[in-house]
Design an enzyme around this catalytic site. Structure first.
Site, PDB file in Angstrom:
ATOM      1  N   SER A 104       0.853  -1.188   0.000  1.00 19.88           N
ATOM      2  CA  SER A 104       0.000   0.000   0.000  1.00 19.88           C
ATOM      3  C   SER A 104       0.883   1.230   0.000  1.00 19.88           C
ATOM      4  O   SER A 104       1.828   1.326   0.796  1.00 19.88           O
ATOM      5  CB  SER A 104      -0.913   0.002   1.229  1.00 19.88           C
ATOM      6  OG  SER A 104      -1.744   1.143   1.235  1.00 19.88           O
ATOM      7  N   HIS A 118      -2.017   7.229  -5.079  1.00 19.96           N
ATOM      8  CA  HIS A 118      -2.299   6.057  -4.249  1.00 19.96           C
ATOM      9  C   HIS A 118      -2.134   4.819  -5.114  1.00 19.96           C
ATOM     10  O   HIS A 118      -2.547   4.795  -6.269  1.00 19.96           O
ATOM     11  CB  HIS A 118      -3.719   6.131  -3.694  1.00 19.96           C
ATOM     12  CG  HIS A 118      -4.282   4.807  -3.280  1.00 19.96           C
ATOM     13  ND1 HIS A 118      -5.170   4.094  -4.072  1.00 19.96           N
ATOM     14  CD2 HIS A 118      -4.071   4.044  -2.180  1.00 19.96           C
ATOM     15  CE1 HIS A 118      -5.486   2.968  -3.465  1.00 19.96           C
ATOM     16  NE2 HIS A 118      -4.829   2.896  -2.323  1.00 19.96           N
ATOM     17  N   THR A 121      -1.948  -3.077  -4.120  1.00 21.04           N
ATOM     18  CA  THR A 121      -2.329  -4.377  -4.677  1.00 21.04           C
ATOM     19  C   THR A 121      -2.204  -5.406  -3.567  1.00 21.04           C
ATOM     20  O   THR A 121      -1.345  -5.287  -2.684  1.00 21.04           O
ATOM     21  CB  THR A 121      -1.469  -4.792  -5.884  1.00 21.04           C
ATOM     22  OG1 THR A 121      -0.085  -4.711  -5.556  1.00 21.04           O
ATOM     23  CG2 THR A 121      -1.763  -3.897  -7.078  1.00 21.04           C
ATOM     24  N   HIS A 181     -20.635  12.962   0.087  1.00 25.76           N
ATOM     25  CA  HIS A 181     -21.120  14.156   0.794  1.00 25.76           C
ATOM     26  C   HIS A 181     -20.587  15.452   0.177  1.00 25.76           C
ATOM     27  O   HIS A 181     -21.140  16.518   0.421  1.00 25.76           O
ATOM     28  CB  HIS A 181     -20.781  14.093   2.287  1.00 25.76           C
ATOM     29  CG  HIS A 181     -19.316  14.093   2.597  1.00 25.76           C
ATOM     30  ND1 HIS A 181     -18.574  12.925   2.659  1.00 25.76           N
ATOM     31  CD2 HIS A 181     -18.453  15.099   2.879  1.00 25.76           C
ATOM     32  CE1 HIS A 181     -17.322  13.224   2.966  1.00 25.76           C
ATOM     33  NE2 HIS A 181     -17.225  14.540   3.098  1.00 25.76           N
ATOM     34  N   GLY A 263      -6.724  -5.403  13.413  1.00 27.35           N
ATOM     35  CA  GLY A 263      -5.617  -5.217  14.338  1.00 27.35           C
ATOM     36  C   GLY A 263      -4.316  -4.822  13.695  1.00 27.35           C
ATOM     37  O   GLY A 263      -3.239  -5.173  14.182  1.00 27.35           O
ATOM     38  N   GLY A 264      -4.389  -4.079  12.600  1.00 29.18           N
ATOM     39  CA  GLY A 264      -3.184  -3.639  11.918  1.00 29.18           C
ATOM     40  C   GLY A 264      -2.460  -2.545  12.672  1.00 29.18           C
ATOM     41  O   GLY A 264      -2.924  -2.042  13.705  1.00 29.18           O
ATOM     42  N   ASN A 265      -1.309  -2.157  12.169  1.00 28.07           N
ATOM     43  CA  ASN A 265      -0.510  -1.109  12.772  1.00 28.07           C
ATOM     44  C   ASN A 265      -1.143   0.257  12.486  1.00 28.07           C
ATOM     45  O   ASN A 265      -1.320   0.635  11.330  1.00 28.07           O
ATOM     46  CB  ASN A 265       0.914  -1.175  12.210  1.00 28.07           C
ATOM     47  CG  ASN A 265       1.812  -0.106  12.773  1.00 28.07           C
ATOM     48  OD1 ASN A 265       1.858   1.004  12.249  1.00 28.07           O
ATOM     49  ND2 ASN A 265       2.524  -0.438  13.832  1.00 28.07           N
TER      50      ASN A 265
END
Length: 280
Positions: A104, A118, A121, A181, A263-265
Site C-alpha cells: 500500500s 495512491h 495491490t 457528501h 488489528g493492523g498497525n
C-alpha cells in the site's frame, strides 16, 4: 508464525520486491532534487484476537524535498475476523479465518503541481482466493498531459491481459474514489479492481503488471513537474484538496477499515493522511 502455501509466499515476495524498487526510485528522485532524504523502515507484528501471532509488516516512511510525505507499506497477516465484520468480506461469511498480503502506497508531494498518488495491490484468502487493488492519481491542480499519461500506461497494462479490463476497472475507480457528501471525485481516477479470482497465475500476472505500470508512469510524472514554480494560492488550493482526501480515507476507504478491524498497525494504516491540510 504464519505458514504460507506456494501462492501466498509468491504474492508476498512480489509485493516486498516491488516495495524495494519503488522506494529506491523515490529516493533517487530526492537525490536529483539535491536532497538526502531516505525511507525509515519500522517493522511491526500483529497479534490475532485469539492471542496467537498473526503476521505483521513493515512501514516505510520518507519526508523529503520532493515527497513531502510518502508511505510505502507491506504486510502479511492472517487470523480470524472478529464479530460481524467478517461477513462483509468476500468468502468469509461462513468461515472467519483469513490471510492477506499486499503493498500500500500513498504519496503527498511538496509541489502542488506534482500529483499525489495512491497504489495498492493485495492477495486475500478466505474460503475464496483473490487479487485486488489498483492505482489512482490525485492532483490538487490537474494537468491533462499527466492524467492522460497515467491512464494510458494503466490501459496498456490492462489491454495486455483483457481489453475489457481497462474500461471496467476505470469505471470501478471512478465509482469507488468518489466523496458522496461533497459530490466530487477524489482525483482524476485510474483503475480499481477486486475479487479477481479463479486462475491464480493469470490474475497474479495482471497484478504484477499493474505494479509495473505504476512504477513506469508515476516517477515520470513526478520528474516532469517537480521543478515547476508555484504560488501561495497554489499551496492554498493544495491544502484544501488534501482535506477532501483525508475525508475520503477516514470515512469511505475500505483499506483503512480493513486495517483497523483486523488489528493492523495504526501508524501504517493512517500513513495515507496528508501531513498538512485545511478546512475553511
Amino acid at each position: 508464525m504464519l505458514h504460507l502455501d506456494h501462492e501466498q509466499s509468491a504474492a508476498r515476495s512480489w509485493f516486498e520486491g516491488l516495495r524495494t524498487r519503488i522506494c529506491a526510485t523515490f529516493e533517487a528522485i530526492e537525490r536529483e532534487a539535491g536532497s538526502d532524504a531516505s525511507f525509515a523502515y519500522t517493522p511491526w507484528d500483529r497479534i490475532d484476537p485469539s492471542g496467537e501471532p498473526g503476521g505483521g509488516g513493515t512501514r516505510g516512511l520518507m519526508k523529503g524535498k520532493v515527497f513531502e510525505k510518502v508511505g510505502v507499506n507491506v504486510s502479511t497477516v492472517g487470523g480470524t475476523f472478529e464479530g460481524e465484520f467478517g461477513r462483509t468480506i468476500h468468502g468469509a461469511g461462513e468461515d472467519p479465518r483469513f490471510f492477506a498480503t499486499g503493498i500500500s502506497l500513498v504519496a503527498h508531494m511538496a509541489n502542488p503541481y506534482v500529483p499525489a498518488v495512491h497504489m495498492n495491490t493485495r492477495f486475500l484468502v478466505t474460503t475464496k482466493r483473490w487479487f485486488g487493488g489498483g492505482a489512482d492519481l490525485n492532483p490538487p491542480l490537474p494537468i491533462p498531459e499527466d492524467t492522460d499519461d497515467f491512464h494510458a500506461t494503466l490501459k496498456a497494462a490492462c489491454d495486455a491481459h483483457d481489453p475489457a479490463h481497462y474500461p471496467r476497472f476505470k469505471d470501478w475507480a471512478d465509482e469507488y474514489f468518489y466523496i458522496p457528501h461533497r459530490q466530487v471525485h477524489r482525483g482524476v481516477g485510474g483503475i480499481f479492481y477486486d475479487h479477481l479470482e479463479g486462475d491464480f497465475d493469470a490474475n497474479f500476472a495482471f497484478t504484477r503488471d499493474v505494479g509495473e505500470a505504476f512504477l513506469d508512469a508515476y516517477p515520470r510524472i513526478v520528474r516532469r513537474r517537480m521543478g515547476l514554480p508555484f504560488t501561495t494560492d497554489d499551496i492554498a488550493a493544495q491544502l484544501a484538496w488534501r482535506g477532501r482526501y483525508a475525508e475520503f480515507n477516514l470515512v469511505y476507504d475500505r483499506g483503512t477499515l480493513f486495517g483497523l478491524k483486523t488489528g493492523g498497525n495504526i501508524d501504517a494504516i493512517l500513513m495515507s493522511l496528508p501531513p498538512v491540510a485545511t478546512w475553511d
